[in-house]
Scaffold this motif. Structure first.
Motif, mmCIF file in Angstrom:
data_model
loop_
_atom_site.group_PDB
_atom_site.id
_atom_site.type_symbol
_atom_site.label_atom_id
_atom_site.label_comp_id
_atom_site.label_asym_id
_atom_site.label_seq_id
_atom_site.Cartn_x
_atom_site.Cartn_y
_atom_site.Cartn_z
ATOM 1 N N CYS A 1 3.350 -15.400 -39.302
ATOM 2 C CA CYS A 1 3.404 -16.845 -39.055
ATOM 3 C C CYS A 1 3.181 -17.126 -37.566
ATOM 4 C CB CYS A 1 4.765 -17.379 -39.497
ATOM 5 S SG CYS A 1 4.990 -19.127 -39.206
ATOM 6 N N LEU A 2 2.440 -18.166 -37.287
ATOM 7 C CA LEU A 2 2.179 -18.551 -35.899
ATOM 8 C C LEU A 2 2.659 -19.991 -35.706
ATOM 9 C CD1 LEU A 2 0.813 -17.388 -33.340
ATOM 10 C CD2 LEU A 2 -1.323 -18.391 -34.118
ATOM 11 N N VAL A 3 3.496 -20.187 -34.691
ATOM 12 C CA VAL A 3 4.015 -21.531 -34.408
ATOM 13 C C VAL A 3 3.460 -21.976 -33.055
ATOM 14 C CG1 VAL A 3 6.103 -22.876 -33.966
ATOM 15 C CG2 VAL A 3 6.115 -21.143 -35.750
ATOM 16 N N LEU A 4 2.726 -23.057 -33.044
ATOM 17 C CA LEU A 4 2.096 -23.535 -31.808
ATOM 18 C C LEU A 4 2.530 -24.963 -31.523
ATOM 19 C CD1 LEU A 4 -1.518 -22.196 -32.555
ATOM 20 C CD2 LEU A 4 0.222 -21.092 -31.155
ATOM 21 N N ASP A 5 3.229 -25.120 -30.420
ATOM 22 C CA ASP A 5 3.746 -26.428 -30.048
ATOM 23 C C ASP A 5 2.773 -27.093 -29.077
ATOM 24 O OD1 ASP A 5 5.464 -28.547 -29.671
ATOM 25 O OD2 ASP A 5 6.683 -27.525 -28.175
ATOM 26 N N SER B 1 -12.833 -25.178 -29.055
ATOM 27 C CA SER B 1 -12.810 -23.718 -29.105
ATOM 28 C C SER B 1 -11.476 -23.203 -29.679
ATOM 29 C CB SER B 1 -13.038 -23.218 -27.678
ATOM 30 O OG SER B 1 -12.902 -21.862 -27.619
ATOM 31 N N LEU B 2 -10.385 -23.818 -29.238
ATOM 32 C CA LEU B 2 -9.060 -23.396 -29.723
ATOM 33 C C LEU B 2 -8.900 -23.757 -31.207
ATOM 34 C CD1 LEU B 2 -6.336 -22.128 -28.916
ATOM 35 C CD2 LEU B 2 -5.526 -24.392 -28.325
ATOM 36 N N ARG B 3 -9.442 -24.914 -31.569
ATOM 37 C CA ARG B 3 -9.384 -25.342 -32.968
ATOM 38 C C ARG B 3 -10.059 -24.304 -33.864
ATOM 39 N NH1 ARG B 3 -12.828 -29.953 -33.147
ATOM 40 N NH2 ARG B 3 -11.331 -31.057 -31.880
ATOM 41 N N LYS B 4 -11.213 -23.821 -33.418
ATOM 42 C CA LYS B 4 -11.973 -22.819 -34.174
ATOM 43 C C LYS B 4 -11.146 -21.534 -34.322
ATOM 44 C CE LYS B 4 -16.493 -20.646 -33.995
ATOM 45 N NZ LYS B 4 -17.621 -20.339 -33.103
ATOM 46 N N LEU B 5 -10.505 -21.145 -33.222
ATOM 47 C CA LEU B 5 -9.682 -19.924 -33.246
ATOM 48 C C LEU B 5 -8.526 -20.057 -34.244
ATOM 49 C CD1 LEU B 5 -8.719 -17.170 -32.002
ATOM 50 C CD2 LEU B 5 -7.489 -18.506 -30.292
ATOM 51 N N ILE B 6 -7.846 -21.217 -34.218
ATOM 52 C CA ILE B 6 -6.705 -21.456 -35.119
ATOM 53 C C ILE B 6 -7.162 -21.416 -36.583
ATOM 54 C CG2 ILE B 6 -5.006 -23.192 -35.838
ATOM 55 C CD1 ILE B 6 -4.864 -24.025 -32.823
ATOM 56 N N ASN C 1 -9.750 -19.916 -37.805
ATOM 57 C CA ASN C 1 -10.110 -18.529 -38.129
ATOM 58 C C ASN C 1 -8.881 -17.670 -38.417
ATOM 59 O OD1 ASN C 1 -12.837 -18.520 -38.200
ATOM 60 N ND2 ASN C 1 -13.105 -17.992 -36.040
ATOM 61 N N LEU C 2 -7.837 -17.859 -37.613
ATOM 62 C CA LEU C 2 -6.612 -17.054 -37.798
ATOM 63 C C LEU C 2 -5.982 -17.334 -39.168
ATOM 64 C CD1 LEU C 2 -5.008 -17.333 -34.239
ATOM 65 C CD2 LEU C 2 -5.865 -15.259 -35.303
ATOM 66 N N ALA C 3 -6.044 -18.591 -39.581
ATOM 67 C CA ALA C 3 -5.484 -18.933 -40.892
ATOM 68 C C ALA C 3 -6.388 -18.432 -42.018
ATOM 69 C CB ALA C 3 -5.298 -20.441 -40.993
ATOM 70 N N LYS C 4 -7.684 -18.600 -41.812
ATOM 71 C CA LYS C 4 -8.651 -18.278 -42.869
ATOM 72 C C LYS C 4 -8.817 -16.758 -43.019
ATOM 73 C CE LYS C 4 -13.105 -20.149 -44.326
ATOM 74 N NZ LYS C 4 -14.287 -20.882 -43.857
ATOM 75 N N LYS C 5 -9.106 -16.090 -41.914
ATOM 76 C CA LYS C 5 -9.410 -14.656 -41.992
ATOM 77 C C LYS C 5 -8.161 -13.789 -42.052
ATOM 78 C CE LYS C 5 -13.870 -14.912 -39.674
ATOM 79 N NZ LYS C 5 -14.559 -14.702 -38.392
ATOM 80 N N ASP C 6 -7.167 -14.108 -41.198
ATOM 81 C CA ASP C 6 -5.974 -13.249 -41.120
ATOM 82 C C ASP C 6 -4.835 -13.732 -42.012
ATOM 83 O OD1 ASP C 6 -7.370 -11.759 -39.250
ATOM 84 O OD2 ASP C 6 -6.609 -12.939 -37.565
ATOM 85 N N LYS C 7 -5.058 -14.831 -42.693
ATOM 86 C CA LYS C 7 -4.065 -15.381 -43.635
ATOM 87 C C LYS C 7 -2.716 -15.666 -42.970
ATOM 88 C CE LYS C 7 -6.724 -15.491 -47.193
ATOM 89 N NZ LYS C 7 -7.321 -16.815 -47.339
ATOM 90 N N LEU D 1 1.903 -23.180 -38.072
ATOM 91 C CA LEU D 1 2.576 -24.472 -37.883
ATOM 92 C C LEU D 1 2.197 -24.967 -36.512
ATOM 93 C CD1 LEU D 1 6.252 -23.927 -39.086
ATOM 94 C CD2 LEU D 1 4.877 -25.928 -39.599
ATOM 95 N N LEU D 2 1.620 -26.150 -36.434
ATOM 96 C CA LEU D 2 1.308 -26.642 -35.099
ATOM 97 C C LEU D 2 1.663 -28.113 -34.965
ATOM 98 C CD1 LEU D 2 -2.490 -27.009 -34.352
ATOM 99 C CD2 LEU D 2 -1.638 -26.694 -36.618
ATOM 100 N N SER D 3 2.044 -28.467 -33.756
ATOM 101 C CA SER D 3 2.473 -29.850 -33.538
ATOM 102 C C SER D 3 1.535 -30.546 -32.567
ATOM 103 C CB SER D 3 3.889 -29.872 -32.969
ATOM 104 O OG SER D 3 3.871 -29.430 -31.640
ATOM 105 N N SER D 4 1.530 -31.836 -32.658
ATOM 106 C CA SER D 4 0.766 -32.633 -31.699
ATOM 107 C C SER D 4 1.255 -34.079 -31.793
ATOM 108 C CB SER D 4 -0.720 -32.578 -32.019
ATOM 109 O OG SER D 4 -1.431 -33.366 -31.078
ATOM 110 N N HIS D 5 0.966 -34.846 -30.742
ATOM 111 C CA HIS D 5 1.276 -36.275 -30.853
ATOM 112 C C HIS D 5 -0.033 -37.045 -31.065
ATOM 113 C CE1 HIS D 5 0.701 -35.386 -26.565
ATOM 114 N NE2 HIS D 5 0.129 -36.569 -26.498
#
Lengths: 285, 276
Positions: free
Chosen positions: A144-148, A161-166, A168-174, A178-182
């Motif tokens: 699990c990856l938690v990104l605030d 670029s970061l969006r693409k990485l995130i 990919n991590l969910a898609k390829k590495d399963k 959890l990420l937050s934003s305002h």
């Protein structure tokens, strides 16, 4: 379900920061937590990561790995006087992960960082620090990856670029992410599931697109000659440059685009304008 | 634990602050040597003019042993102050930069993490005292040469050159225990206050109060013998004619117990508190 928090409550002095919050995320799923500053997002993430203890509620993590959760809370906190490899080496060493230079370089490549930079990370851009923070979070292969607020302080290129990485991590590495934003626009592009939090309470949860469409009453249409449209006179509309903000139901959007096309107005973009007041209004009120 | 210790040493010696502190310590030592070289002889001659007519002193009185004794006196304030700043910084900098949160997000035991910081603080303190002792021996013998040691502690005490080296070496060893105590206290203060500026102020305040209380005579009672502030001058008892080894041993052991107690308090608080 990799991670779930149930009925989590937390107060600081007399201030109720979280009030019976429940949240969960499965493998390969990206869950967004949307809330204004001070809504309780960071406190919730700190509790999920075990940094602070809740007054009530519990956190369940279904993972047998040495490190079930990797996280960046608030900002990527790194040893500024060390370079990227040294930072990775320190954090890998203290948790018994592989400190072999080749293995560490592989992690840098995985998050899209150069392997040939030897200068201290204090010289790095915010985007690069975010990536290094993610690299540290990924040490020991958490589930699990938690990104605030991972996008805060990044330029548009860095965000993309970061969006693409995130993704990919969910898609390829399963990974369960959890990420937050305002900023809803950021979350709508990555998260499948959305939690809307305000004043420490979860106001809404569900599929991100469903929440967005049910709280959208305006769409912005852009075209070079949009002001020439006669069809738009039938709507509540306001113009800004080559864009028109139109009050319209989601189901009517395709018709309007077709009608505009008939008027030789070629729409170059159409984006929803979420009614933030409605979105953050407590459904019980 | 070994990995945590290695990481802590790596971080400590990669920070410029550590080298600034070491430089400050050795600059103070150099100033002692330079001022003694240019002014020391005159002062000693004035002080001992009458005594020199009645006693025979072997060698120059401004000699290596006196210089080492003068360097040893930095153990009162200068050295513990610098050590407290560096040692507390190994934790306060983690709070300031938020790296403590990143560390705690890894599968690392809080107890082992803070214990490793205490161990690194103790080892660093011992190494600094050892370096101070070595450099003071090397440079003072190279520049000023051997001779008898004269020390004023209520009265003038004279020691032959051989006796002086023996006593000075023990004084550094006992002084190291006192320095470790102050280092450990500063780290515990850092655990409690987290913020660098607050920690430094409280640590300096603690050091000043300890030195003040050391001079206060609480009478011949248990408090006077057991209070930690009264135990930091143990190394001075090596410069009286008859060394009271029993008192020195007991005081040193008690100071070690106090140090362990402060470590225990720090570990307990750190372990119980939320990080973040």
């Amino acid at each position: 379900m990799i991670i779930s928090g149930t009925s989590i409550s937390k107060s600081y002095s007399s201030n109720r920061v979280l009030d019976s919050v429940s949240i969960s995320c499965s493998a390969g799923e990206i869950c967004g937590v949307l809330g204004s500053n001070g809504a309780g997002k960071t406190t919730l993430f700190k509790i999920l990561c075990g940094l602070i203890t809740p007054e009530n509620g519990n956190v369940e993590i279904n993972s047998n790995r040495i490190k079930p959760i990797g996280a960046i809370i608030e900002k990527p906190a790194l040893y500024d006087y060390l370079n990227a490899i040294e930072n990775l080496k320190v954090f890998a060493g203290i948790q018994g992960a592989n400190t072999d230079p080749d293995a560490l370089k592989e992690i840098l490549v995985r998050v899209g960082l150069p392997t040939d930079r030897n200068d201290p990370v204090k010289n790095y851009s915010m985007g690069m620090k975010q990536r290094l923070g993610i690299a540290i979070a990924l040490l020991n292969n958490p589930e699990c990856l938690v990104l605030d607020e991972p996008f805060s302080g990044l330029d548009p290129l860095g965000i993309a670029s970061l969006r693409k990485l995130i993704i990919n991590l969910a898609k390829k590495d399963k990974l369960a992410i959890l990420l937050s934003s305002h900023i809803i626009d950021e979350l709508s592009k990555v998260s499948k599931t959305l939690y809307v939090i305000s004043n420490g309470k979860i106001l809404r949860k569900g599929a991100t697109q469903d929440i967005i469409s049910s709280n959208t009453d305006k769409y912005t249409f852009c075209a070079s000659n949009i002001k020439e449209s006669k069809v738009l006179n039938n709507y509540d509309v306001s113009f800004k440059g080559n864009c028109a903000s139109v009050k319209i139901e989601q189901s009517d959007v395709p018709n309007l685009i077709q009608n505009l096309y008939k008027e030789s107005i070629l729409i170059t973009s159409c984006s929803p304008e979420v009614n933030m007041e409605r979105l953050f209004k407590n459904p019980g009120e | 634990m070994k990995a945590l210790l290695l990481a802590e040493f790596f971080k400590l010696f990669r920070q410029s602050r550590t080298y600034f502190a070491l430089a400050a310590i050795f600059i103070i030592e150099a100033i002692v040597f330079v001022s003694a070289y240019y002014q020391g002889s005159n002062i000693i001659d004035i002080l001992l003019e009458n005594l020199k007519q009645s006693f025979y002193f072997e060698g120059e009185l401004l000699n290596a042993n006196l210089l080492i004794y003068l360097v040893l006196n930095t153990l009162w304030f200068h050295l513990p102050l610098i050590l407290m700043i560096v040692v507390s910084g190994i934790l306060t900098s983690e709070y300031k930069d938020g790296t403590i949160q990143t560390v705690m997000l890894q599968p690392v035991s809080k107890r082992k993490f803070i214990l490793s910081k205490y161990i690194v603080a103790i080892v660093f303190t011992l190494v600094v005292v050892l370096l101070l002792a070595l450099t003071s021996y090397i440079f003072s013998y190279a520049i000023f040469g051997n001779g008898d040691l004269i020390v004023y502690l209520d009265t003038l005490n004279f020691f032959t050159a051989d006796e002086a080296i023996y006593r000075l070496s023990w004084a550094f060893a006992l002084g190291a225990i006192s320095m470790v105590f102050f280092s450990v206290v500063s780290l515990t203060i850092a655990v409690i206050f987290k913020e660098a500026a607050k920690t430094w102020i409280i640590a300096a305040f603690f050091l000043i109060i300890s030195n003040l209380l050391l001079k206060v005579d609480f009478g011949n009672n248990w408090f006077n013998r057991l209070f930690f502030a009264k135990l930091n001058d143990t190394w001075q008892y090596l410069f009286v004619n008859e060394i009271n080894w029993t008192y020195i041993f007991n005081s040193s052991m008690l100071l070690i117990v106090y140090s362990i107690a402060f470590i225990g308090i720090g570990v307990f608080i750190f372990n119980r508190r939320d990080v973040g």
